[in-house]
Each structure stands twice: as C-alpha cells, then as structure tokens.
Write a protein that holds these residues in place. Sequence first.
Motif: not given
Length: 607
Positions: A204, A208-209, A211-212, A252, A257, A261, A265
Amino acid sequence: MTVLPDDGLTLASEFPEAPHEQWQHLVAGVLRKSGKEVSGDAAEDALSTLLEDGLHVRPLYTADTAAGPARETAPDAGLPGFAPYVRGGRAEGNTLGGWDVRQRHLAADNDAVLADLENGVTSLWLGSGIPVSSLAAVLDGVYLDLAPIVLDAGRETAAAAERLLGLYGERGVADDAARGNLGADPLGHQARTGTAAYDLASVAGLARRCTDRYPGLRALTVDALPYHEAGGSAAQELGCSLATGVAYLRGLTDAGLSVAEACAQLEFRYAATADQFLTIAKLRAARRLWARVAEVCGAPGAGAQRQHAVTSPVMMTRRDPWVNMLRTTVATLAAGVGGADSVTVLPFDDALGLPDAFARRIARNTSTVLIDESHLARVVDPAGGSWYVERLTDELAHAAWEFFQSIEQAGGQEAALRSGAIGERLAETWAARSRRLATRREPITGVSEFPHLTERTVERAPAPAQPTGGLPRVRRDEAYEELRARSDAHLAATGARPRVYLAALGPAAAHSARLSFAANLFQAGGIEPVTEGTFEESGAREACLCSSDALYAEQAGTAAAGLRAAGAEHILLAGRPGDHPGVDSYLFAGCDAVALLSTALDRMGVS
C-alpha cells in the motif's frame, strides 16, 4: 468528395425474408441424411460446439439471438472510453500508434534489451530471473523517460521497486515521466508459490507513493496467468482476476486511497490464446466486469481496466516449435482486436528455454506487422456489433461473474487459494480438457496432428527457474511430450525408434485415409510407421491393418492371421471396433490416443 444520390435502393428487396424456422428445416434435412432425426431447435443444437464454462458456439447468430437466453435485448456495449468499457477503455483505442509492444526478459541481458527497444519494442517486462542487483546494468542505455518498465520480481518486489525508483532519480527522470508498473502482486505470488511472501499492507505504501508522486506508474499487477497456466478456463481466469482486484481495492482503500485512486493503481494481465474469438470476448468481458465492480464500489468513472495480454504459455509446444509462430500471431491479433493496451508475444521457443535473437525478433515483429502492415489498430473494437462476439462476451461475463461470486462466498481470493478451493476447480477443468487432448478432439498441430519424427531438435539455454509450490503449470502438449521423450530415449539407447507396420489392404482409394490417420496417430507417440516392404523387413513387432470397412469384412481375418504367422505380436486395426478375428485393438476417431500409445510403447519394451 462525391456524394451519391439516395435512389431508394434496398438490397435484397425483391427477395422474401427467410424465417429462422425455414433455415432449421433445411438443416434438419441435411442431418437426416447422416442418420440424425432432429428438427427445430434440436437441429440447430446438433451443429453447436460446446466450449468450457458451459458456453456454446452456435452455427448461426442473428439480431434475435445476440442477447442470449433469458435476456430480451443484448446488453448495451456503450462507446469506446465510456462505461461499461466493453468497446475499449479509451475513446481513441489503440488508433494513435497501436498497442504497447511489451517484450519479456527473464535474464540479465542488456544487449537483448537494447536490441528490442531499437527494433520496435515500446516497453520492457523484467522477470524474476533478473537479480535486483543487476537492474541498473540491464537498463544501461535505456531512456527511462521513454520506455515504460514493468517489474515482476516476486518476493523481491519491494527491493526491485526501490531500486527502479532510485534509478529514475539517479538518471534525472522527471517524476511525471516515469511509466510502467512496479509489479506488486501478493496474491499472484501466493498462487504461484503456495506461500504469502509479502502482504498487501506492505504494498500500500508503494501505491500511495505512485499516486502522490509518479502519476504514470502503477504499483500493482493483477496477474491472471497463474490460473490460466494451471489449466483454468476463460471464465475462471476472469473470476480469479476479479476476486484479486477486489481484494486489492479493499486493502488499498483501507490504507487511505480512494476507490478511484486504488483502481488507477491496478493493471490486469490476461492470457491471449489461439482461440481468437474467445480471447476477444474475454478481454471485452473483463472490462465490462471491472466496470461493474467500480460502479458498485462507488466510482463508476474509474472502471476503465488497464489490460496487458500475454500469448498463452499453455498453448506453446516443445515439438515443432515453429508452429508457435502461427499460434502467437493469431493470439496477438485477438488481443489487439479485443482492445488490450499492452501485448507481450512470447517467442516461439519460449517452452524450450531462453529465446535466441531470432526468436525475439519474430516475437516483436509479430506486433509490428499487425499494427503497421495489417493496420489492425486503426479501428476501435472491430469485432463490436458481431452478433456472435456480443453474445459470447455476454455469456462469458455471466459465467465469470458466477465464478467470482463463488470465490467471494468462500471468503475471497486469499482464503480460496489457501483452502485449495481454487486449485480444485482449476484441476477439474484441466482434467476435462486433458481428455479432449488425449482423444485429439482438441488437436495440437505438430504434436498430436501431423507430427514430424525426424524434425531437427531445437536447443536453447535453460531459462531461470520459475517459482513453484503453488498452482501447477500445465501445457497442452505434456502427455504427448512424455510419449515422445520415451521414444527419444529408446532411439538414443538402440539407434532406432519403436516401429509399427501399417498393412494397407486393397487399392489406395480404400486405404489411404485410414493409412494417413494411423500414421499420424502413431507418430504422435514417437512410434515410427513403416509402410514399405514386408512385415519381416520392417523391424516392427506390431502391425496395424488399414482399409475400408467393406474390405475389413472380407480380408481382415486372413490378413491378421498372416501377420501373426510372420511374427507380429499385436494386431491393430484402423477403424471402429468390430468382430474381426485376430485383431487385438482398434484405432478410431475419438479413441484415447494417449492411453493407446502408452500401452503400445509398454508392449514394445519402451520405458
């Protein structure tokens, strides 16, 4: 541009419309000549072909039958780029430049990587055989802002992902220029190995990395190949991918998320087989099913499934591997028509070890020819609107959804894997398919049909060991490969293959068809058929009579007695079992060729 006037011309307007019942009546008449007394729907059913998952291919499709049973109208496939995404996840499809040509690499070979990228490959899929420590060397000279990288590192996923992200920084690649997939797939790894080497919670953070910070990178792969390679059907492959995708969505979103989002992924990986229509329908159905999942989860606009199609490893043969080029061409065509975003063509020698440069060249050029010369990508969803394809897509979607629901009722994908429920269902499917392969109802060109005993052996360097311990990996040719291996060992030990003498009775018109049938069948098991000279000169221990039923009635008994007197230890006959004195066993269409050939090798002393 010249505009033609509307002259009111209606094609076929002078011909009366033929009702469906009239066509069925004509079909019944033809079947009656072959001894089948059926009429109406039963006549049509007699010409239908049964597929896996209870699906049928019917002989005729019309607008009235496109919807399938129990549904008044065919489901709306929508438009490309719009839910339910049956016609494609993007409005433009692959029309701008074709699909992403993704080549797989299993060994740390920088020269091979660069050669592929310089000659048509547009992204790289790096397998678990490449050590994390070699990643930088393998990608030396690769423009990481241009070539998407897809990882498949198994238990080393976290380390490989960190190393790739580090390379982006070291080589000055902008965050928004990074493309590809970090390849995290904990449930896929569990399916392959039987163990949970890492969990979704550890993944996860990568999601997140991405996505951001890395909008062009995806963190997770939903790999359905383990289920396909274990012998699963198309619906089972789809059902397992849905269950895995849903499990990842849950994990996720639990990690913070949003559903949209989390969907962004995931990339889904499916097998493309030489059954072109089933592959087309599978990819279309997969998008429809995932759109439904996203809708139920409250994010209907996030359901455009990203698809990576891989030509089926199950269909690849070790004998006469050149035929694999034809199989992968059909599979690639189907993947393109089905709307896959990325396509990997496995080299024709993939089942033999690491591919050579020629095999990699043919693999990448398969996509190039289909895109640039056949213009396959110029039309979005070219199969759309076909009554057959639309119905097959719909029926497959329903079968897959039913299998997905059974997994969810069993506690989800992880629980179903752990309990062995999925493995049992896949094994049942493969057992049924193995019977069709053994009886040659599902032929394998170059293996069970038209084998070539004197073909040149293709040798390749061994590929890195694949993960084991979980679901099995099957191949269509495995039963025949075992027979041929026994024959090869006998040849190496004695200097000759086991032989059978084919005794042709009567003129060529009477025996040629069954002579060819018998020769094909015996060669599939590595047994050399001898048709010239006498039985004593053949070096064989067994003989097979080949002729027509009429001549069998007149001559089979006498011929069998003569062969027995000449030293034949076992007499076979190419034809349906009957009352033929002196005949020990029979070859006929639909017989269990694998069992028959294995028994014959046993009798000949071939271990």
